[in-house]
Design a protein around this motif. Structure first.
Motif, PDB file in Angstrom:
ATOM      1  N   GLY A   1       0.783  -1.228   0.000  1.00  0.00           N
ATOM      2  CA  GLY A   1       0.000   0.000   0.000  1.00  0.00           C
ATOM      3  C   GLY A   1       0.809   1.269   0.000  1.00  0.00           C
ATOM      4  O   GLY A   1       0.258   2.358   0.192  1.00  0.00           O
ATOM      5  N   LYS A   2       2.126   1.184  -0.206  1.00  0.00           N
ATOM      6  CA  LYS A   2       2.999   2.355  -0.234  1.00  0.00           C
ATOM      7  C   LYS A   2       3.726   2.413  -1.576  1.00  0.00           C
ATOM      8  O   LYS A   2       3.914   1.400  -2.238  1.00  0.00           O
TER       9      LYS A   2
ATOM     10  N   GLY B   1       4.476   7.926  -0.489  1.00  0.00           N
ATOM     11  CA  GLY B   1       3.372   7.821   0.458  1.00  0.00           C
ATOM     12  C   GLY B   1       2.428   6.697   0.080  1.00  0.00           C
ATOM     13  O   GLY B   1       2.814   5.708  -0.556  1.00  0.00           O
ATOM     14  N   SER B   2       1.164   6.855   0.438  1.00  0.00           N
ATOM     15  CA  SER B   2       0.156   5.817   0.225  1.00  0.00           C
ATOM     16  C   SER B   2      -0.202   5.688  -1.249  1.00  0.00           C
ATOM     17  O   SER B   2      -0.217   6.675  -1.991  1.00  0.00           O
ATOM     18  N   ASP B   3      -0.536   4.448  -1.661  1.00  0.00           N
ATOM     19  CA  ASP B   3      -0.981   4.252  -3.047  1.00  0.00           C
ATOM     20  C   ASP B   3      -2.398   4.767  -3.259  1.00  0.00           C
ATOM     21  O   ASP B   3      -2.916   4.713  -4.375  1.00  0.00           O
ATOM     22  N   GLU B   4      -3.052   5.264  -2.198  1.00  0.00           N
ATOM     23  CA  GLU B   4      -4.348   5.919  -2.355  1.00  0.00           C
ATOM     24  C   GLU B   4      -4.182   7.379  -2.775  1.00  0.00           C
ATOM     25  O   GLU B   4      -5.161   8.045  -3.099  1.00  0.00           O
ATOM     26  N   GLU B   5      -2.944   7.868  -2.752  1.00  0.00           N
ATOM     27  CA  GLU B   5      -2.674   9.252  -3.149  1.00  0.00           C
ATOM     28  C   GLU B   5      -1.629   9.362  -4.253  1.00  0.00           C
ATOM     29  O   GLU B   5      -1.463  10.434  -4.838  1.00  0.00           O
TER      30      GLU B   5
END
Length: 683
Positions: free
Chosen positions: A509-510, A532-536
């Motif tokens: 997730g990073k 950072g996060s793979d959501e961003e």
């Protein structure tokens, strides 16, 4: 081969003012408009202009250049939508809805007059267009080209097998011409300058123009609208001087007031006729109601969806119909966009807060969309009518309707969050993030409350990032081999003194990126950067970070006068250097180009401009030593390792902006997870 020849032809036509007469001859096919009661009037037919392909390519190039100048120097007013990058019909509707709700919160009412220009494009006068282009300081070579382009044009009419003799065209901007949208923006730009006071405004989407007035009573706003129409230099004067007659019988007046308002609505008195207020109006494909309740639009959208799904059902008959995979494509690409067009305005719930069981859409509208999707999924799968809807969705691999609406609205809000500061919605969405509005909330209020986007930290997509004439003219070389084998051979035989390999990785997730420097066969330096996060953030974005780190290493070396190469195993990141830099993550590519330009200038000052930087594609996971080492270091960066800030380029010493592609991907992943959980709970 033809590209090189066309380049010199087009350059001569633009720079020397040459025109090729056969390219200016078009064919106009006359088609009947379906459903007309009589076909003995011209308005019952639709002319379709077929232009020369070589001519269309040239006009497309001119259109892109003028668009670049328009956006770079802000030559048009912000409220002029349509035909401009980053400005859509939905933007215009959101701006209008915001203005209406803002007016209501101030205790006032708003009246909007929707103009209808008869034959907007065919009636355009070239001399007026040239005047406006020069007034806005469009470069002379473009104005001269357009002026000559609109002269000595001919067309042949084709109708039921009949072809007319060539007919000379005196007026009009050619419909079908790729310059059409760009030129008409300047032709009617004066309309948006008509409002004078603080409580007067105008919006335009190409030829769909509205005049807006705000006051405490409808009598006052109607007086203001009448003044804008009739004073010297007003709409009527513009209509007369620009050969653009208004169809007064089609002008629509809507007095926007909250449904609880008791203020009396009166007629608008113009010199030509009296206009009674209407309760609703179809504007840019959406039915706008005087109280903004969107009920009529919901019925209209459901009706459209039902028609399209019925047509898909006709195409999937067992004996001769299309295959299920093609039916699914039709449903996703044709039916759904027509059902959910403008859903981020009309399909929003006004009650409740976000929870696991809450729904973003209105209950009745969602139930109807569920029914429409069920019919479509039955056609796709060929299932029985008694089959459960959830099972049908699973077999067709389509999100349930409620989640589909949420996905659609989230995508729309994410795009709005990326709008640059020049866009009218930029300030609006930024203020909505912190404002606490209690009365008269607009569609954007509900979207922001539901999804809670971080608009300040989201990357902004510029309307124009680089001069189109300079695309491809970069201070470095890019090279992508035709095969992996050639890439491996090229890496083995490279002769550059400085060899840099970059790579990216997504782990647990990073996301992270790393580069290594090999000088004369020895690994001498490594840089890590944790995004950072793979959501961003995305892996593609990390590849661009890797290239930027590589450029920084080269710029930090004392000796900049030797050849260097950067090996990258992502072709998209390399191709970005020759793009217009208007996609998510391209701001990093722009910064890498900026550093490369500095290195190139320093080399030229030293008198050694031949040695340059090469960015080449390196096949990943094929045993190339530098690439394998960079891959291992990238995994360390993904785990959280970042080099000392002093060793990083200044651009990376602060957190990178949130990538909108990553936000959408993360949201889609969350919806899929929610769908799986709902499916398991049904068992």
């Amino acid at each position: 081969m033809i590209t090189d020849r066309l380049f010199y032809i087009y350059e001569a036509m633009l720079e020397r003012g040459l025109q090729y007469a056969p390219w200016k001859v078009s064919i106009t096919v006359v088609l009947r408009k379906p459903g007309k009661p009589h076909y003995d009037v011209p308005k019952a037919y639709r002319p379709i202009a077929l232009l020369n392909t070589m001519w269309k390519i040239l006009t497309a190039i001119i259109a892109s250049h003028i668009t670049f100048l328009t956006e770079k120097h802000e030559l048009l007013l912000p409220n002029h939508f349509g035909g401009r990058p980053g400005r859509t019909t939905m933007d215009a509707l959101h701006v209008l809805a915001h203005k209406i709700k803002d007016t209501w919160r101030a205790g006032n009412i708003m009246a909007v007059l929707f103009l209808d220009i008869e034959g907007a494009f065919p009636n355009a006068v070239p001399s007026k267009l040239m005047h406006n282009l020069r007034k806005c300081r469009i470069p002379g070579k473009y104005v001269d080209f357009i002026e000559k382009m609109l002269m000595d044009r001919r067309t042949m009419l084709k109708y039921d097998g009949y072809t007319s003799e060539p007919i000379m065209l005196d007026n009009r901007i050619g419909q079908g011409d790729l310059l059409l949208m760009v030129l008409y923006q300047y032709y009617n730009a004066d309309l948006l300058d008509i409002p004078r006071g603080k409580y007067e405004d105008a919006l335009a989407y190409v030829d769909d123009t509205i005049m807006v007035a705000t006051a405490e009573t409808f009598t006052e706003v109607h007086t203001m609208l009448a003044d804008m129409m009739e004073w010297e230099g007003g709409v009527s004067d513009w209509s007369r001087t620009h050969n653009s007659p208004l169809e007064y019988t089609k002008l629509v007046l809507i007095d926007f007031a909250h449904r609880s308002s008791s203020k009396a609505r009166t007629a608008l008195h113009l010199l030509q006729r009296q206009i009674e207020p209407s309760t609703s109006m179809k504007y840019l494909g959406v039915i706008v109601n005087q109280s903004l309740n969107w009920k009529a639009q919901q019925v209209y959208a459901v009706g459209k969806g039902s028609k399209w799904v019925a047509q898909i059902r006709q195409l999937v008959r067992p004996t001769w119909g299309i295959m299920p995979k093609y039916a699914r494509r039709l449903f996703i690409s044709v039916a759904l966009p027509r059902i959910l067009y403008a859903a981020d305005i009309w399909c929003l719930s006004k009650r409740g807060v976000r929870s696991r069981t809450s729904r973003i859409g209105l209950a009745k509208a969602l139930d109807q969309i569920v029914t429409i999707q069920r019919i479509g999924v039955l056609a796709i799968t060929g299932g029985l009518r008694t089959s459960a809807t959830d099972a049908l969705n699973a077999h067709a691999h389509l999100l349930p309707a409620e989640l589909m609406v949420r996905k659609w609205c989230h995508r729309a809000l994410t795009r709005i969050a990326t709008l640059p500061k020049e866009h009218p919605l930029h300030k609006i969405i930024r203020n909505y993030r912190t404002s606490k509005v209690k009365r008269h909330k607009g569609p954007l209020h509900y979207l922001v409350r539901w999804f809670k986007p971080d608009t300040l930290k989201t990357e902004k997509i510029p309307t124009t990032a680089r001069d189109l004439t300079k695309i491809g003219k970069i201070p470095l070389k890019v090279h992508i081999t035709d095969s992996r084998e050639e890439s491996i051979e090229e890496a083995a035989n490279t002769k550059e003194e400085f060899q840099i390999y970059s790579d990216s990785s997504a782990l647990e997730g990073k996301v992270g990126a790393a580069v290594i420097l090999i000088h004369k066969g020895r690994h001498t330096q490594t840089l890590h950067y944790h995004l950072g996060s793979d959501e961003e953030h995305t892996v593609h974005e990390a590849e661009s970070v890797g290239i930027l780190l590589g450029m920084h290493i080269l710029s930090s070396r004392k000796s900049k006068k030797v050849a260097a190469a950067i090996g990258v195993d992502n072709q998209a990141a390399i191709k970005a250097f020759t793009s217009d830099l208007r996609s998510p993550g391209h701001h990093l590519t722009g910064e890498a180009l900026h550093i490369a330009s500095k290195i190139s200038k320093e080399k030229k000052k030293g008198g050694k401009g031949k040695d340059t930087i090469t960015i080449r594609w390196t096949a990943g996971h094929k045993g190339i030593e530098g690439n394998e080492l960079a891959d291992r270091e990238a995994k360390e960066a993904a785990k959280g390792r970042t080099s000392d800030m002093k060793l990083l380029p200044r651009y990376l010493r602060k957190p990178i902006l949130i990538n909108p592609s990553a936000v959408k991907k993360a949201h889609n992943k969350h919806l899929a997870k929610e769908w799986r959980e709902d499916w398991r709970s049904l068992k």
